[in-house]
Design a protein around this motif. Structure first.
Motif, PDB file in Angstrom:
ATOM      1  N   HIS A 226      32.720  39.544  40.206  1.00  0.00           N
ATOM      2  CA  HIS A 226      33.814  39.820  39.314  1.00  0.00           C
ATOM      3  C   HIS A 226      33.978  38.929  37.924  1.00  0.00           C
ATOM      4  O   HIS A 226      32.670  38.725  37.420  1.00  0.00           O
ATOM      5  CB  HIS A 226      35.089  39.804  39.871  1.00  0.00           C
ATOM      6  CG  HIS A 226      35.686  38.488  40.442  1.00  0.00           C
ATOM      7  ND1 HIS A 226      34.901  37.198  39.985  1.00  0.00           N
ATOM      8  CD2 HIS A 226      36.745  37.938  41.017  1.00  0.00           C
ATOM      9  CE1 HIS A 226      35.556  36.323  40.579  1.00  0.00           C
ATOM     10  NE2 HIS A 226      36.555  36.635  41.457  1.00  0.00           N
TER      11      HIS A 226
ATOM     12  N   ALA B 175      39.085  34.419  39.220  1.00  0.00           N
ATOM     13  CA  ALA B 175      40.235  35.403  38.871  1.00  0.00           C
ATOM     14  C   ALA B 175      41.477  34.669  39.064  1.00  0.00           C
ATOM     15  O   ALA B 175      42.530  34.677  38.076  1.00  0.00           O
ATOM     16  CB  ALA B 175      39.970  36.443  39.754  1.00  0.00           C
ATOM     17  N   SER B 176      41.545  33.714  40.019  1.00  0.00           N
ATOM     18  CA  SER B 176      42.861  33.216  40.362  1.00  0.00           C
ATOM     19  C   SER B 176      43.207  32.130  39.528  1.00  0.00           C
ATOM     20  O   SER B 176      44.358  32.021  39.019  1.00  0.00           O
ATOM     21  CB  SER B 176      42.955  32.478  41.817  1.00  0.00           C
ATOM     22  OG  SER B 176      41.593  31.873  41.997  1.00  0.00           O
TER      23      SER B 176
HETATM   24  C1  MLT Z   1      37.765  35.046  45.920  1.00  0.00           C
HETATM   25  O1  MLT Z   1      37.072  35.928  46.445  1.00  0.00           O
HETATM   26  O2  MLT Z   1      37.761  33.980  46.653  1.00  0.00           O
HETATM   27  C2  MLT Z   1      38.333  35.191  44.574  1.00  0.00           C
HETATM   28  O3  MLT Z   1      37.681  36.615  44.140  1.00  0.00           O
HETATM   29  C3  MLT Z   1      38.082  33.952  43.838  1.00  0.00           C
HETATM   30  C4  MLT Z   1      38.948  34.261  42.461  1.00  0.00           C
HETATM   31  O4  MLT Z   1      40.181  33.909  42.512  1.00  0.00           O
HETATM   32  O5  MLT Z   1      38.040  34.673  41.560  1.00  0.00           O
END
Ligand code: MLT
Length: 326
Positions: A94, A163-164
Motif C-alpha cells: 500500500h 498507513a498507521s
Molecule cells: C499491516 O498490514 O500491518 C498494515 O497495513 C501496516 C500499516 O499500518 O501500514
C-alpha cells in the motif's frame, strides 16, 4: 570471431528468447509467491490472502503468501525487486511503497523503476482506536484528554511511513500534539497489544479493528476522514468534532519485478480484474469494511497513476512533520 561463432551465439540468443516467450505463454506452470511485507494477521496480510485465494482460481496454480516484515515494508519489497522477473514472485503493498522512498536514504530499490504495476486491489478507511479503559468515553472527551495528556499517551504504529503511522501523524498534526510512538512490524501485533492494554492508541485500517470494536474488546472514537465507516454507523467521522486535516484512505496494489514479460503481466492483471469482481472476494472485503476497487482500476496504468500521486503528496507530509530519512 568467426562467422560460425557469431551464428552460434545468435542462435543461442534466439533460442533463449523463444524459450522465454514460450514460458511466458505457458505461465503459470508452478506455484506463485505473493509477498506481503507486513506481519501476519494484519490488514495487509488478510487482504493478500483474500486475493491469493481468488487469483489461484483463475491462474490455476497455488499462490503462497510470504510475510518478510520490517522497515515499513521495505525488506519484503527489496526481496521482490531483486527476484527473477518471471511472474512467480509478486508484491502486494500500500502507501508505504510511496513513502519509503522519502523515508530511507539508501533504499535498495526504486518504487517506480524496479517494479511493474499489475493493478490496484482494494480501498479502505481508517479509524482511531484505543484500549479498553482509556479515559475517554467519546470523541470529544478523547480530543480534550489527548490535548491535555499527549506525552503520557502511547501510539502504536507499523513503522515510519506505514498507513498507521501516517494516520497517527495526521491525528497528532490535527490536534497539535505529540504522542509517544511505539513501532511494530505490522498492525496485527500492534492490535494484539492494544487488546492487551499494553498500548493506548492505534490508528488502523478496519479489517482487524472493526470486529474487535463490535466485540467490545477495544474502543473506537472516530473514522479518520470526513465520512463515517458504514460498518460502524454510530461512530462519528473525526471532522464531526471539528478536527480538520485528517482524511486518509488506504489502497493496496499488486506489483511484479521490472522486466516481467508483458504476456505474464497481462495474465496477472486479468486474474486480478476477475478477483475484484468476484462476489466472494467482495463479500469478504465488505465484512471487513474494505472495498474491492472498480475493475477499471485493477490495471497497470491505474496503479502507476495512483503510486505517482501518493509519492507526490505523502512524501511532503512526512517532510513537513520534520521526519528525516533514516
Ligand atoms: C499491516 O498490514 O500491518 C498494515 O497495513 C501496516 C500499516 O499500518 O501500514
Amino acid at each position: 570471431m568467426t562467422q560460425r561463432w557469431i551464428a552460434r551465439i545468435g542462435l543461442t540468443l534466439c533460442a533463449a528468447a523463444f524459450t522465454w516467450q514460450a514460458s511466458a505463454q505457458d505461465f503459470p506452470v508452478k506455484p506463485i509467491t505473493m509477498v506481503m511485507p507486513y506481519a501476519p494477521g494484519g490488514p495487509g496480510d488478510v487482504i493478500t490472502r483474500v486475493f491469493a485465494g481468488a487469483m489461484q482460481k483463475t491462474l490455476g496454480q497455488q499462490i503462497v503468501v510470504d510475510n518478510p516484515a520490517g522497515a515499513s515494508g521495505s525488506i519484503g519489497s527489496a526481496r521482490v525487486a531483486r527476484s527473477r522477473p518471471d511472474g512467480y514472485t509478486l508484491l502486494m503493498i500500500h502507501v508505504s511503497h510511496a513513502t519509503n522512498q522519502a523515508m530511507y536514504k539508501s533504499l535498495p530499490y526504486h518504487p517506480v523503476d524496479d517494479f511493474e504495476p499489475i493493478g490496484r486491489a482494494t480501498s479502505g478507511p481508517m479509524l482511531v482506536a484505543a484500549r479498553n479503559g482509556f479515559p475517554a468515553k467519546n470523541l470529544n472527551e478523547f480530543v480534550a484528554y489527548a490535548k491535555a495528556n499527549a506525552p503520557k499517551i502511547s501510539l502504536a504504529h507499523a513503522g515510519v511511513g506505514s498507513a498507521s503511522h501516517l494516520c497517527g501523524l495526521m491525528l497528532m498534526n490535527a490536534l497539535g500534539v505529540k504522542f509517544n510512538e511505539i513501532p511494530y512490524k505490522g498492525t496485527g501485533p500492534a492490535l494484539n497489544d492494544l487488546l492487551g492494554g499494553q498500548v493506548d492508541l492505534l490508528c488502523d485500517q478496519t479489517s482487524g479493528t472493526v470486529p474487535s470494536v463490535k466485540a467490545g474488546k477495544i474502543q473506537a472514537y472516530a473514522a479518520a476522514g470526513r465520512a463515517r465507516i458504514p460498518s460502524l454507523p454510530d461512530m462519528p467521522a473525526i471532522a464531526e468534532a471539528g478536527v480538520q486535516g485528517m482524511d486518509i484512505n488506504i489502497s493496496f496494489g499488486l506489483y511484479a519485478p521490472k522486466g516481467t514479460p508483458k504476456p505474464v503481466l497481462d495474465k496477472l492483471s486479468a486474474s486480478l480484474q476477475a478477483a475484484v469482481v468476484d462476489p466472494e472476494v467482495r463479500a469478504r472485503l465488505d465484512s471487513m469494511g474494505i472495498s474491492a476497487v472498480p475493475v477499471e482500476l485493477a490495471r497497470p496504468d491505474a496503479l502507476r497513476a495512483h503510486l505517482k500521486s501518493e509519492i507526490d503528496t505523502l512524501g511532503g507530509l512526512l517532510t513537513k512533520a520534520g521526519i528525516k530519512p533514516e
